[in-house]
Design an enzyme around this catalytic site. Sequence first.
Site, PDB file in Angstrom:
ATOM      1  N   HIS A  57       0.838  -1.193   0.000  1.00 25.54           N
ATOM      2  CA  HIS A  57       0.000   0.000   0.000  1.00 25.54           C
ATOM      3  C   HIS A  57       0.876   1.246   0.000  1.00 25.54           C
ATOM      4  O   HIS A  57       1.978   1.253   0.537  1.00 25.54           O
ATOM      5  CB  HIS A  57      -0.944  -0.008   1.205  1.00 25.54           C
ATOM      6  CG  HIS A  57      -2.127   0.881   1.023  1.00 25.54           C
ATOM      7  ND1 HIS A  57      -2.075   2.220   1.286  1.00 25.54           N
ATOM      8  CD2 HIS A  57      -3.367   0.631   0.565  1.00 25.54           C
ATOM      9  CE1 HIS A  57      -3.249   2.762   1.010  1.00 25.54           C
ATOM     10  NE2 HIS A  57      -4.050   1.812   0.569  1.00 25.54           N
ATOM     11  N   GLU A 127      -3.594   1.507  -7.385  1.00 19.94           N
ATOM     12  CA  GLU A 127      -4.027   2.700  -6.659  1.00 19.94           C
ATOM     13  C   GLU A 127      -3.173   3.870  -7.127  1.00 19.94           C
ATOM     14  O   GLU A 127      -1.981   3.926  -6.849  1.00 19.94           O
ATOM     15  CB  GLU A 127      -3.918   2.507  -5.140  1.00 19.94           C
ATOM     16  CG  GLU A 127      -2.554   2.081  -4.645  1.00 19.94           C
ATOM     17  CD  GLU A 127      -2.358   2.243  -3.143  1.00 19.94           C
ATOM     18  OE1 GLU A 127      -3.204   2.845  -2.465  1.00 19.94           O
ATOM     19  OE2 GLU A 127      -1.329   1.777  -2.665  1.00 19.94           O
TER      20      GLU A 127
END
Length: 161
Positions: A57, A127
């Site tokens: 992430h 992302e």
Amino acid sequence: VVIGCPAIYLMYARNLLPCELGLAGQNAYKVAKGAFTGEISPAMLKDIGADWVILGHSERRAIFKESDELIAEKAEHALAEGLKVIACIGETLEEREAGKTNEVVARQMCAYAQKIKDWKNVVVAYEPVWAIGTGKTATPDQAQEVHAFLRQWLIDNISKE
């Protein structure tokens, strides 16, 4: 559907969620045990009912300076321990504006590919880092451009299927 939540709430979430929903830890370390204060192993996540882990992430990359290689090692270990992996990739605003989106996501995918041999329990999550908390949003066309690149990268480097 997979729900990801902080480690201290995983057992609580597992007890509330229907069994058919997946549960993801938001991080796991690359080895099973040792003197790694504060880290969570895949075995610990499994013990409390998680069946997935989110790795790579953007906050882990930016704040904790996790390298592509470390993230790939974490993914390799998590898979070996029986967790499914959500493998995050994405570029920063600076990288996007420099026209390096494909280069960045290819580099991140190459690191994963060095360690992951069987992709059946891996979901790649793109992302766009530049769209997180900045007020900027990725258009559907921008996301589709990256998705198309990734699909071709996967065909060329992982599997034709």
